[in-house]
Design an enzyme around this catalytic site. Structure first.
Site, PDB file in Angstrom:
ATOM      1  N   ASN A 103       0.831  -1.200   0.000  1.00 31.85           N
ATOM      2  CA  ASN A 103       0.000   0.000   0.000  1.00 31.85           C
ATOM      3  C   ASN A 103       0.866   1.251   0.000  1.00 31.85           C
ATOM      4  O   ASN A 103       1.991   1.240   0.501  1.00 31.85           O
ATOM      5  CB  ASN A 103      -0.946   0.002   1.211  1.00 31.85           C
ATOM      6  CG  ASN A 103      -1.865  -1.214   1.186  1.00 31.85           C
ATOM      7  OD1 ASN A 103      -2.104  -1.794   0.126  1.00 31.85           O
ATOM      8  ND2 ASN A 103      -2.339  -1.620   2.342  1.00 31.85           N
ATOM      9  N   HIS A 120       6.080  -0.547  -2.613  1.00 32.77           N
ATOM     10  CA  HIS A 120       5.693   0.192  -3.814  1.00 32.77           C
ATOM     11  C   HIS A 120       5.682   1.692  -3.598  1.00 32.77           C
ATOM     12  O   HIS A 120       5.045   2.419  -4.356  1.00 32.77           O
ATOM     13  CB  HIS A 120       4.306  -0.287  -4.304  1.00 32.77           C
ATOM     14  CG  HIS A 120       4.308  -1.737  -4.681  1.00 32.77           C
ATOM     15  ND1 HIS A 120       3.166  -2.506  -4.633  1.00 32.77           N
ATOM     16  CD2 HIS A 120       5.297  -2.565  -5.089  1.00 32.77           C
ATOM     17  CE1 HIS A 120       3.471  -3.747  -5.008  1.00 32.77           C
ATOM     18  NE2 HIS A 120       4.755  -3.808  -5.292  1.00 32.77           N
ATOM     19  N   CYS A 151      15.656  20.891 -11.669  1.00 31.41           N
ATOM     20  CA  CYS A 151      16.025  20.668 -13.078  1.00 31.41           C
ATOM     21  C   CYS A 151      14.901  20.981 -14.048  1.00 31.41           C
ATOM     22  O   CYS A 151      15.089  20.901 -15.265  1.00 31.41           O
ATOM     23  CB  CYS A 151      16.489  19.220 -13.269  1.00 31.41           C
ATOM     24  SG  CYS A 151      15.126  18.040 -13.303  1.00 31.41           S
ATOM     25  N   ASN A 214      -8.335 -12.826   4.365  1.00 28.20           N
ATOM     26  CA  ASN A 214      -8.941 -12.248   3.169  1.00 28.20           C
ATOM     27  C   ASN A 214     -10.384 -12.752   3.102  1.00 28.20           C
ATOM     28  O   ASN A 214     -10.621 -13.922   3.400  1.00 28.20           O
ATOM     29  CB  ASN A 214      -8.143 -12.721   1.932  1.00 28.20           C
ATOM     30  CG  ASN A 214      -8.450 -11.885   0.701  1.00 28.20           C
ATOM     31  OD1 ASN A 214      -9.607 -11.610   0.400  1.00 28.20           O
ATOM     32  ND2 ASN A 214      -7.427 -11.461   0.004  1.00 28.20           N
TER      33      ASN A 214
HETATM   34  C1  BV8 Z   1       8.696  -5.532 -11.629  1.00 29.37           C
HETATM   35  C2  BV8 Z   1       2.057   1.330  -6.634  1.00 29.37           C
HETATM   36  C3  BV8 Z   1      10.518  -6.063 -12.974  1.00 29.37           C
HETATM   37  C4  BV8 Z   1       1.394   2.247  -7.594  1.00 29.37           C
HETATM   38  C5  BV8 Z   1       1.734  -0.942  -7.497  1.00 29.37           C
HETATM   39  C6  BV8 Z   1       5.825 -12.044 -12.962  1.00 29.37           C
HETATM   40  C7  BV8 Z   1       4.627 -12.589 -13.371  1.00 29.37           C
HETATM   41  C8  BV8 Z   1       3.582 -11.779 -13.855  1.00 29.37           C
HETATM   42  C9  BV8 Z   1       3.765 -10.397 -13.952  1.00 29.37           C
HETATM   43  C10 BV8 Z   1       4.961  -9.870 -13.556  1.00 29.37           C
HETATM   44  C11 BV8 Z   1       5.984 -10.658 -13.056  1.00 29.37           C
HETATM   45  N1  BV8 Z   1       7.031  -9.858 -12.743  1.00 29.37           N
HETATM   46  C12 BV8 Z   1       6.724  -8.589 -13.052  1.00 29.37           C
HETATM   47  C13 BV8 Z   1       5.460  -8.555 -13.541  1.00 29.37           C
HETATM   48  C14 BV8 Z   1       4.751  -7.370 -13.988  1.00 29.37           C
HETATM   49  C15 BV8 Z   1       4.037  -6.676 -12.833  1.00 29.37           C
HETATM   50  C16 BV8 Z   1       2.929  -7.510 -12.267  1.00 29.37           C
HETATM   51  O1  BV8 Z   1       3.079  -8.144 -11.232  1.00 29.37           O
HETATM   52  N2  BV8 Z   1       1.786  -7.476 -12.929  1.00 29.37           N
HETATM   53  C17 BV8 Z   1       0.603  -8.147 -12.412  1.00 29.37           C
HETATM   54  C18 BV8 Z   1      -0.630  -7.285 -12.718  1.00 29.37           C
HETATM   55  C19 BV8 Z   1       0.498  -9.511 -13.051  1.00 29.37           C
HETATM   56  N3  BV8 Z   1       4.956  -6.318 -11.781  1.00 29.37           N
HETATM   57  C20 BV8 Z   1       5.692  -5.196 -11.903  1.00 29.37           C
HETATM   58  O2  BV8 Z   1       5.662  -4.497 -12.888  1.00 29.37           O
HETATM   59  C21 BV8 Z   1       6.600  -4.850 -10.746  1.00 29.37           C
HETATM   60  N4  BV8 Z   1       7.891  -4.546 -11.252  1.00 29.37           N
HETATM   61  O3  BV8 Z   1       8.495  -6.677 -11.436  1.00 29.37           O
HETATM   62  O4  BV8 Z   1       9.770  -5.065 -12.314  1.00 29.37           O
HETATM   63  C22 BV8 Z   1      11.397  -5.415 -13.945  1.00 29.37           C
HETATM   64  C23 BV8 Z   1      12.506  -6.117 -14.372  1.00 29.37           C
HETATM   65  C24 BV8 Z   1      13.329  -5.556 -15.309  1.00 29.37           C
HETATM   66  C25 BV8 Z   1      13.074  -4.270 -15.794  1.00 29.37           C
HETATM   67  C26 BV8 Z   1      11.977  -3.562 -15.360  1.00 29.37           C
HETATM   68  C27 BV8 Z   1      11.116  -4.142 -14.427  1.00 29.37           C
HETATM   69  C28 BV8 Z   1       6.094  -3.588 -10.035  1.00 29.37           C
HETATM   70  C29 BV8 Z   1       4.763  -3.854  -9.411  1.00 29.37           C
HETATM   71  C30 BV8 Z   1       4.365  -2.656  -8.545  1.00 29.37           C
HETATM   72  C31 BV8 Z   1       3.206  -1.937  -9.194  1.00 29.37           C
HETATM   73  N5  BV8 Z   1       2.745  -0.854  -8.305  1.00 29.37           N
HETATM   74  N6  BV8 Z   1       1.380   0.040  -6.647  1.00 29.37           N
HETATM   75  C32 BV8 Z   1       0.015   2.611  -7.166  1.00 29.37           C
HETATM   76  O5  BV8 Z   1      -0.439   2.178  -6.101  1.00 29.37           O
HETATM   77  O6  BV8 Z   1      -0.635   3.371  -7.903  1.00 29.37           O
HETATM   78  S1  BV8 Z   1       0.859  -2.384  -7.474  1.00 29.37           S
HETATM   79  C33 BV8 Z   1      -0.647  -2.049  -6.760  1.00 29.37           C
HETATM   80  O7  BV8 Z   1      -1.509  -3.058  -7.194  1.00 29.37           O
HETATM   81  C34 BV8 Z   1      -0.636  -2.176  -5.280  1.00 29.37           C
HETATM   82  O8  BV8 Z   1       0.506  -1.659  -4.693  1.00 29.37           O
HETATM   83  C35 BV8 Z   1      -0.778  -3.652  -5.070  1.00 29.37           C
HETATM   84  O9  BV8 Z   1       0.458  -4.270  -5.058  1.00 29.37           O
HETATM   85  C36 BV8 Z   1      -1.505  -4.065  -6.295  1.00 29.37           C
HETATM   86  C37 BV8 Z   1      -2.934  -4.347  -5.941  1.00 29.37           C
HETATM   87  O10 BV8 Z   1      -2.895  -5.553  -5.289  1.00 29.37           O
HETATM   88  P1  BV8 Z   1      -3.560  -5.730  -3.852  1.00 29.37           P
HETATM   89  O11 BV8 Z   1      -2.875  -4.862  -2.880  1.00 29.37           O
HETATM   90  O12 BV8 Z   1      -3.574  -7.184  -3.640  1.00 29.37           O
HETATM   91  O13 BV8 Z   1      -5.004  -5.165  -3.997  1.00 29.37           O
HETATM   92  P2  BV8 Z   1      -6.151  -5.808  -4.831  1.00 29.37           P
HETATM   93  O14 BV8 Z   1      -7.119  -4.726  -5.069  1.00 29.37           O
HETATM   94  O15 BV8 Z   1      -5.572  -6.559  -5.978  1.00 29.37           O
HETATM   95  O16 BV8 Z   1      -6.770  -6.902  -3.845  1.00 29.37           O
HETATM   96  C38 BV8 Z   1      -7.353  -6.490  -2.656  1.00 29.37           C
HETATM   97  C39 BV8 Z   1      -7.552  -7.753  -1.848  1.00 29.37           C
HETATM   98  O17 BV8 Z   1      -8.074  -7.380  -0.581  1.00 29.37           O
HETATM   99  C40 BV8 Z   1      -8.549  -8.724  -2.472  1.00 29.37           C
HETATM  100  O18 BV8 Z   1      -8.030 -10.030  -2.428  1.00 29.37           O
HETATM  101  C41 BV8 Z   1      -9.777  -8.601  -1.577  1.00 29.37           C
HETATM  102  O19 BV8 Z   1     -10.471  -9.828  -1.457  1.00 29.37           O
HETATM  103  C42 BV8 Z   1      -9.138  -8.230  -0.269  1.00 29.37           C
HETATM  104  N7  BV8 Z   1      -9.980  -7.475   0.654  1.00 29.37           N
HETATM  105  C43 BV8 Z   1     -10.989  -6.615   0.365  1.00 29.37           C
HETATM  106  N8  BV8 Z   1     -11.481  -6.092   1.522  1.00 29.37           N
HETATM  107  C44 BV8 Z   1     -10.763  -6.644   2.537  1.00 29.37           C
HETATM  108  C45 BV8 Z   1      -9.800  -7.509   1.995  1.00 29.37           C
HETATM  109  N9  BV8 Z   1      -8.939  -8.195   2.747  1.00 29.37           N
HETATM  110  C46 BV8 Z   1      -9.014  -8.040   4.081  1.00 29.37           C
HETATM  111  N10 BV8 Z   1      -9.906  -7.218   4.681  1.00 29.37           N
HETATM  112  C47 BV8 Z   1     -10.788  -6.517   3.948  1.00 29.37           C
HETATM  113  N11 BV8 Z   1     -11.671  -5.700   4.554  1.00 29.37           N
END
Ligand code: BV8
Length: 244
Positions: A103, A120, A151, A214
């Site tokens: 987060n 992140h 800059c 979750n």
């Molecule tokens: C990188 C900041 C390498 C910005 C964010 C391998 C496999 C597949 C894809 C990749 C891989 N390696 C890299 C990738 C690409 C990519 C990726 O993972 N894509 C995904 C979509 C498949 N990863 C990247 O690009 C990362 N960089 O690996 O670089 C590289 C190597 C060489 C050269 C260049 C690069 C960077 C990833 C970071 C992205 N930035 N955030 C911003 O916030 O605006 S990610 C952002 O989305 C969040 O930070 C978070 O991580 C993500 C959302 O996920 P969650 O937090 O899980 O939230 P979500 O909404 O998905 O789920 C909520 C959950 O809560 C649900 O399960 C729900 O049921 C639950 N919930 C709901 N209410 C409650 C609850 N739980 C408890 N209590 C409740 N009340």
């Protein structure tokens, strides 16, 4: 009232090192929309993963700047919830608790957690898009995004976008915590984004007990040692009471 298994309670009482990974779900009860939630109003037409990228910023810096300004506004108008406070309290009961968060709202620190690893970044911090240095203040102007006072390049939020590397020291510290922990919590995350989602598997590999909290099933659920299905703001305070 949720019943926690004696095995889970024993694991937690015996734990010396706890690692916690949190995702957007932990802030959901604070009113911060998760990434899976549909966006509202002006932003309803966009997918977060399409806006949180360097390409989106290059293509339309004002749109991306305004999206983060909107999210920062929501965060400033919200508070940490019982889940955040319970994690800060848990830290007081164990030798070492490392809180690794995906987060960017800074709520864990606001709730009193220390030893927080922001995988992140943090949308309350701003950096120069060219020099990659944090900029605390800049000349007031109508420019959106504002310009770096050093800059002249655009300023941007200090967050890690999709396709950007996580800072090496941050990733290293998170991997280390997952490697040495006795118990690993995965709370409020859909376990989809890498490399964050791999941390739970690192913990499993060296024999840590993995606890998922979750309301829904995720890609980790079938591998977790314990699955507590429900909202983190409800489950965590009850867990603290039952264990410590
Ligand atoms: C990188 C900041 C390498 C910005 C964010 C391998 C496999 C597949 C894809 C990749 C891989 N390696 C890299 C990738 C690409 C990519 C990726 O993972 N894509 C995904 C979509 C498949 N990863 C990247 O690009 C990362 N960089 O690996 O670089 C590289 C190597 C060489 C050269 C260049 C690069 C960077 C990833 C970071 C992205 N930035 N955030 C911003 O916030 O605006 S990610 C952002 O989305 C969040 O930070 C978070 O991580 C993500 C959302 O996920 P969650 O937090 O899980 O939230 P979500 O909404 O998905 O789920 C909520 C959950 O809560 C649900 O399960 C729900 O049921 C639950 N919930 C709901 N209410 C409650 C609850 N739980 C408890 N209590 C409740 N009340």
């Amino acid at each position: 009232m949720i019943e926690f298994s004696p095995e889970l309670i024993h694991n937690l009482r015996a734990a010396r090192h706890i690692a916690v990974l949190t995702g957007a779900g932990v802030s959901a009860e604070s009113g911060i929309p998760t990434f899976r939630d549909a966006q509202t109003g002006l932003w309803a037409q966009y997918r977060p993963e399409d806006l949180a990228t360097p390409e989106a910023f290059a293509h339309n810096p004002k749109l991306v700047w305004d999206w983060y300004a909107w999210r920062a506004e929501i965060a400033r108008g919200a508070q940490p919830n019982f889940g955040h406070y319970a994690l800060a309290e848990m830290q007081r009961h164990v030798d070492q608790l490392v809180l690794i968060t995906q987060n960017v709202d800074g709520f864990h620190q606001l709730a009193g957690s220390t030893n927080v690893i922001e995988l992140h970044g943090n949308l309350m911090r701003t950096k120069c898009s060219r020099e990659d240095v944090v900029i605390a203040e800049w000349n007031a102007s109508d420019d959106r995004p504002p310009r770096c006072p050093r800059c002249g390049a655009y300023l941007r939020p200090d967050v890690v976008w999709f396709g950007e590397r996580l800072p090496a020291d941050v990733l290293e510290a998170a991997g280390q915590a997952a490697n040495v922990c006795d118990v690993f919590f995965s709370i409020g995350t859909s376990s989809l984004v890498e490399p964050a989602a791999s941390l739970a598997h690192i913990a499993l590999q060296h024999g840590a007990a993995v606890i998922e909290i979750n309301p829904t099933v995720t890609s980790l659920t079938s591998r977790a040692s314990f699955v507590l299905q429900g909202a983190s703001g409800e489950i965590l305070p009850m867990l603290i009471k039952a264990v410590w």
